[in-house]
Design an enzyme around this catalytic site. Structure first.
Site, PDB file in Angstrom:
ATOM      1  N   PHE A 149       0.816  -1.220   0.000  1.00 60.79           N
ATOM      2  CA  PHE A 149       0.000   0.000   0.000  1.00 60.79           C
ATOM      3  C   PHE A 149       0.846   1.266   0.000  1.00 60.79           C
ATOM      4  O   PHE A 149       0.380   2.327  -0.376  1.00 60.79           O
ATOM      5  CB  PHE A 149      -0.961   0.003   1.209  1.00 60.79           C
ATOM      6  CG  PHE A 149      -0.294   0.445   2.495  1.00 60.79           C
ATOM      7  CD1 PHE A 149      -0.168   1.793   2.807  1.00 60.79           C
ATOM      8  CD2 PHE A 149       0.228  -0.484   3.388  1.00 60.79           C
ATOM      9  CE1 PHE A 149       0.471   2.210   3.967  1.00 60.79           C
ATOM     10  CE2 PHE A 149       0.870  -0.083   4.549  1.00 60.79           C
ATOM     11  CZ  PHE A 149       0.986   1.267   4.833  1.00 60.79           C
ATOM     12  N   LYS A 173      -1.153  -6.830  -9.382  1.00 58.81           N
ATOM     13  CA  LYS A 173      -2.107  -6.992  -8.271  1.00 58.81           C
ATOM     14  C   LYS A 173      -1.674  -5.987  -7.208  1.00 58.81           C
ATOM     15  O   LYS A 173      -0.829  -6.267  -6.357  1.00 58.81           O
ATOM     16  CB  LYS A 173      -2.047  -8.437  -7.744  1.00 58.81           C
ATOM     17  CG  LYS A 173      -3.288  -8.962  -7.052  1.00 58.81           C
ATOM     18  CD  LYS A 173      -3.718  -8.215  -5.827  1.00 58.81           C
ATOM     19  CE  LYS A 173      -2.833  -8.331  -4.632  1.00 58.81           C
ATOM     20  NZ  LYS A 173      -3.180  -7.329  -3.580  1.00 58.81           N
ATOM     21  N   GLU A 176      -4.893  -3.738  -2.039  1.00 61.32           N
ATOM     22  CA  GLU A 176      -6.340  -3.498  -2.038  1.00 61.32           C
ATOM     23  C   GLU A 176      -6.701  -2.301  -1.158  1.00 61.32           C
ATOM     24  O   GLU A 176      -7.854  -1.873  -1.127  1.00 61.32           O
ATOM     25  CB  GLU A 176      -7.091  -4.767  -1.580  1.00 61.32           C
ATOM     26  CG  GLU A 176      -6.853  -5.208  -0.132  1.00 61.32           C
ATOM     27  CD  GLU A 176      -5.565  -6.007   0.084  1.00 61.32           C
ATOM     28  OE1 GLU A 176      -4.568  -5.774  -0.632  1.00 61.32           O
ATOM     29  OE2 GLU A 176      -5.559  -6.855   0.994  1.00 61.32           O
ATOM     30  N   SER A 231       5.365  -7.099   3.280  1.00 61.30           N
ATOM     31  CA  SER A 231       5.972  -7.462   4.561  1.00 61.30           C
ATOM     32  C   SER A 231       6.708  -8.808   4.441  1.00 61.30           C
ATOM     33  O   SER A 231       6.432  -9.599   3.537  1.00 61.30           O
ATOM     34  CB  SER A 231       4.901  -7.498   5.644  1.00 61.30           C
ATOM     35  OG  SER A 231       3.828  -8.305   5.209  1.00 61.30           O
ATOM     36  N   CYS A 286       9.505   1.806   3.559  1.00 55.30           N
ATOM     37  CA  CYS A 286      10.451   0.727   3.860  1.00 55.30           C
ATOM     38  C   CYS A 286      11.862   1.272   3.975  1.00 55.30           C
ATOM     39  O   CYS A 286      12.754   0.575   4.415  1.00 55.30           O
ATOM     40  CB  CYS A 286      10.389  -0.351   2.796  1.00 55.30           C
ATOM     41  SG  CYS A 286      10.996   0.244   1.238  1.00 55.30           S
ATOM     42  N   GLU A 388       9.340  -4.545  12.862  1.00 63.69           N
ATOM     43  CA  GLU A 388       9.064  -3.329  12.095  1.00 63.69           C
ATOM     44  C   GLU A 388       7.753  -2.733  12.617  1.00 63.69           C
ATOM     45  O   GLU A 388       6.737  -3.433  12.677  1.00 63.69           O
ATOM     46  CB  GLU A 388       8.916  -3.693  10.616  1.00 63.69           C
ATOM     47  CG  GLU A 388       8.547  -2.531   9.728  1.00 63.69           C
ATOM     48  CD  GLU A 388       8.355  -2.946   8.268  1.00 63.69           C
ATOM     49  OE1 GLU A 388       7.672  -3.953   8.010  1.00 63.69           O
ATOM     50  OE2 GLU A 388       8.878  -2.243   7.394  1.00 63.69           O
TER      51      GLU A 388
HETATM   52  P1  NAD Z   1       1.541  -6.582   2.989  1.00 62.57           P
HETATM   53  O1  NAD Z   1       2.583  -7.644   3.077  1.00 62.57           O
HETATM   54  O2  NAD Z   1       0.403  -6.608   3.931  1.00 62.57           O
HETATM   55  O3  NAD Z   1       0.867  -6.605   1.524  1.00 62.57           O
HETATM   56  C1  NAD Z   1       1.653  -6.648   0.362  1.00 62.57           C
HETATM   57  C2  NAD Z   1       0.867  -7.360  -0.731  1.00 62.57           C
HETATM   58  O4  NAD Z   1       0.616  -8.706  -0.324  1.00 62.57           O
HETATM   59  C3  NAD Z   1      -0.493  -6.717  -1.006  1.00 62.57           C
HETATM   60  O5  NAD Z   1      -0.691  -6.679  -2.402  1.00 62.57           O
HETATM   61  C4  NAD Z   1      -1.461  -7.637  -0.300  1.00 62.57           C
HETATM   62  O6  NAD Z   1      -2.709  -7.696  -0.942  1.00 62.57           O
HETATM   63  C5  NAD Z   1      -0.781  -8.985  -0.369  1.00 62.57           C
HETATM   64  N1  NAD Z   1      -1.125  -9.836   0.781  1.00 62.57           N
HETATM   65  C6  NAD Z   1      -1.541  -9.427   2.001  1.00 62.57           C
HETATM   66  N2  NAD Z   1      -1.742 -10.492   2.798  1.00 62.57           N
HETATM   67  C7  NAD Z   1      -1.436 -11.597   2.070  1.00 62.57           C
HETATM   68  C8  NAD Z   1      -1.419 -13.002   2.365  1.00 62.57           C
HETATM   69  N3  NAD Z   1      -1.744 -13.469   3.564  1.00 62.57           N
HETATM   70  N4  NAD Z   1      -1.030 -13.828   1.386  1.00 62.57           N
HETATM   71  C9  NAD Z   1      -0.663 -13.375   0.173  1.00 62.57           C
HETATM   72  N5  NAD Z   1      -0.662 -12.060  -0.145  1.00 62.57           N
HETATM   73  C10 NAD Z   1      -1.025 -11.181   0.789  1.00 62.57           C
HETATM   74  O7  NAD Z   1       2.315  -5.186   3.032  1.00 62.57           O
HETATM   75  P2  NAD Z   1       1.698  -3.731   3.137  1.00 62.57           P
HETATM   76  O8  NAD Z   1       1.175  -3.528   4.505  1.00 62.57           O
HETATM   77  O9  NAD Z   1       0.839  -3.440   1.982  1.00 62.57           O
HETATM   78  O10 NAD Z   1       3.029  -2.852   2.944  1.00 62.57           O
HETATM   79  C11 NAD Z   1       3.911  -2.556   3.979  1.00 62.57           C
HETATM   80  C12 NAD Z   1       5.067  -3.526   4.043  1.00 62.57           C
HETATM   81  O11 NAD Z   1       5.771  -3.523   2.803  1.00 62.57           O
HETATM   82  C13 NAD Z   1       6.089  -3.150   5.093  1.00 62.57           C
HETATM   83  O12 NAD Z   1       6.540  -4.323   5.718  1.00 62.57           O
HETATM   84  C14 NAD Z   1       7.199  -2.497   4.278  1.00 62.57           C
HETATM   85  O13 NAD Z   1       8.477  -2.524   4.872  1.00 62.57           O
HETATM   86  C15 NAD Z   1       7.160  -3.333   3.058  1.00 62.57           C
HETATM   87  N6  NAD Z   1       7.800  -2.658   1.940  1.00 62.57           N
HETATM   88  C16 NAD Z   1       9.002  -3.123   1.526  1.00 62.57           C
HETATM   89  C17 NAD Z   1       9.661  -2.500   0.492  1.00 62.57           C
HETATM   90  C18 NAD Z   1      10.982  -3.008   0.003  1.00 62.57           C
HETATM   91  O14 NAD Z   1      11.355  -2.675  -1.109  1.00 62.57           O
HETATM   92  N7  NAD Z   1      11.699  -3.795   0.765  1.00 62.57           N
HETATM   93  C19 NAD Z   1       9.064  -1.394  -0.137  1.00 62.57           C
HETATM   94  C20 NAD Z   1       7.821  -0.949   0.314  1.00 62.57           C
HETATM   95  C21 NAD Z   1       7.190  -1.601   1.360  1.00 62.57           C
END
Ligand code: NAD
Length: 503
Positions: A149, A173, A176, A231, A286, A388
């Site tokens: 997000f 994808k 959401e 994450s 991040c 985090e």
């Molecule tokens: P998230 O892991 O909740 O979601 C990321 C994606 O995974 C979304 O598209 C979501 O729909 C999907 N998803 C969520 N739950 C899932 C599940 N159980 N199974 C499969 N797919 C699932 O992350 P977020 O809250 O949207 O974003 C924040 C996180 O992203 C933080 O941990 C941040 O550090 C990380 N991030 C990392 C980088 C990097 O380059 N290392 C960059 C930006 C954000």
């Protein structure tokens, strides 16, 4: 209520799964739209669209593909203000930050405009008698991107910009939680193709969804590569399941970036830099800097005092407020999670110097706002340090020596970014060489590499071998083919039964 639909084959596609998710206005806490959540059936429709478009897209010569990228960049720039409004309205970051989100994505599109140059292969003339050897980089086919997000414009562009320029077609994808900007980008990509006189229907598709859509992507036999950012636990899951299904996977995860402040640092500058890096975008980056490691007691005391004055001047406001430094966090559940981590820090014995939990914005009491928090005397054993938090919470971990300061980020489970603030070039050089972290800043608080370098962390911040964007991105989205060609002179040679030595 506004409905956010999928975008497949250059048109909006209504969801058929019967499931929808809420998209909030983080400023007010109200639901502002409903987004379709795909089942495997809708994912399959998008993948089939991408597969149908792939051969003809790959057959377009690279300079024409690049021309679509040039036009796409022009269109996004022309719509920057509207895109930033839409982004801030769903994410909650302030408008200037939304423009930065879009701009950093556009820089990858600029890199993609130069794709003909990077796709050139290698050629060895006369590698054997009458034999030449050359290598080609060919697209993989259909690639998919699953994005978080916190950067709804930049991270999709990191992925589809490079993948599509290389001749792949793409299924995105997005998160959401803030799905509208990715759809607008796909619409603009269609416009860009039309302006160049190319039909790019099916080249970029957007499917909304949650775990069900992600699993359908990971299992789909026509998807050759998956790029994930989110994450760490989910990144690891995506990596395992995707690679088990024979796909190429790059999966970037969470982070806990440290800022080392050496006793010789320009402290005023370091404090200002760390304030922006810790609290900007409400800490939902991040590459944020949520941990500061002052080296020596004097540095720690001086840093704490100046940081307190900086925090006192911070303005938290609605995302459209031009004077606000940061806005609300994305959901009420995320705000609660941050508040729970603050309580955990208190319970673990850290000193809560500034508590942001009581913050409320007049007239927006239901908005997802949280004030800045500062902890001192945090120790590596604390869970609130190891995890985090992803919110506007800065933790001071005091170190006595340079060695301790190198060891802290190096032994942390995450290894995305790190920064050192010092005037000593030798110390900085040694730190950069030794620290076990993927991206290092020297007097640079958020060392996000420019688009023609690559982005990626170490340890639990990234799973897989390839970084995002730059030449590494091109390698990820292409497979190499090596051709050994011989043009005999007509004199039939005798059969050979041994390995030729190419003498
Ligand atoms: P998230 O892991 O909740 O979601 C990321 C994606 O995974 C979304 O598209 C979501 O729909 C999907 N998803 C969520 N739950 C899932 C599940 N159980 N199974 C499969 N797919 C699932 O992350 P977020 O809250 O949207 O974003 C924040 C996180 O992203 C933080 O941990 C941040 O550090 C990380 N991030 C990392 C980088 C990097 O380059 N290392 C960059 C930006 C954000």
């Amino acid at each position: 209520m506004r409905e956010i639909r999928h975008f497949v084959n250059a048109a909006a596609m209504a969801g058929t799964s019967g499931r929808q998710g809420d998209v909030f206005d983080p400023n007010t806490g109200a639901v502002q739209a409903r987004v379709a959540l795909a089942s495997a059936v809708e994912v399959d429709i998008a993948v089939q669209a991408a597969a149908a478009a792939q051969r003809s897209w790959a057959a377009v010569n690279p300079q024409r593909r690049a021309r679509v990228m040039f036009e796409f960049k022009r269109l996004v720039e022309a719509r920057m203000a509207d895109l930033a409004d839409l982004l801030s309205a769903e994410h909650g970051k302030v408008l200037a930050d939304s423009r930065g989100d879009i701009q950093r994505g556009l820089e990858v599109i600029e890199f993609a405009c130069g794709i003909p140059h990077v796709l050139k292969g290698e050629y060895s003339e006369g590698a054997g008698p009458g034999i030449d050897v050359y290598s080609l980089r060919q697209p993989l086919g259909v690639a998919a991107g699953i994005t978080p997000f916190n950067f709804p414009a930049m991270i999709p562009m990191w992925m589809f910009g490079v993948a599509i320029a290389c001749g792949n077609t793409f299924v995105l994808k997005p998160s959401e939680k803030d799905p509208s900007v990715p759809v607008r980008l796909a619409e603009l990509f269609m416009e860009a193709g039309a302006a160049i006189g190319l039909d790019v229907t099916g080249v970029l598709n957007v499917i909304h969804g949650d775990k069900a859509a992600v699993d359908a992507i990971l299992d789909h036999p026509l998807i050759r590569a998956v790029s994930f950012v989110g994450s760490s636990d989910i990144a690891q899951y995506v990596y395992s399941r995707g690679t088990a299904a024979g796909k190429r996977v790059q999966a970037m995860g969470g982070a806990k970036n440290h800022g080392i402040v050496m006793p010789d640092a320009d402290l005023d500058q370091a404090v200002r830099d760390i304030t922006g890096a810790a609290f900007g975008s409400a800490g939902e980056r991040c590459m944020a800097l949520p941990v500061v490691v002052p080296v020596g007691k004097g540095t720690a005391e001086a840093f704490r005092e100046r940081m307190l004055s900086e925090i006192a001047t911070l303005k938290v406001g609605v995302s459209s407020d031009p004077d606000a430094q940061y806005g609300p966090v994305v959901t009420a559940a995320h705000r609660q999670r941050i508040a729970d981590y603050i309580q955990m820090g208190v319970d673990e014995g850290a000193e809560l110097v500034v508590d942001g939990r009581g913050f409320a914005l007049q007239g927006f009491e239901q908005g997802h706002f949280i004030g800045p928090s500062l902890f001192d005397r945090v120790t590596p054993q604390m869970k609130s340090y190891q995890d985090e938090i992803f919110g506007p919470v800065l933790q001071i971990v005091r170190a006595e020596t340079f060695e301790e300061a190198v060891a802290l980020p190096s032994s942390h489970q995450y290894g995305n970014g790190v920064a050192i603030f010092t005037r000593n070039g030798r110390a900085a050089r040694e730190f950069a060489a030794r620290v076990e972290v993927g991206m290092v800043g020297i007097n640079v608080p958020i060392p996000v590499p420019v688009a023609y370098h690559t982005f990626g962390g170490w340890k639990r911040s990234a799973f897989g071998d390839a970084n995002q964007h730059g030449v590494e991105g091109v390698r990820f989205y292409t497979k190499i083919k090596t051709v050994t060609a011989r043009w005999p002179d007509g004199d039939a040679s005798a059969p050979s039964f041994v390995i030729p030595t190419m003498s």
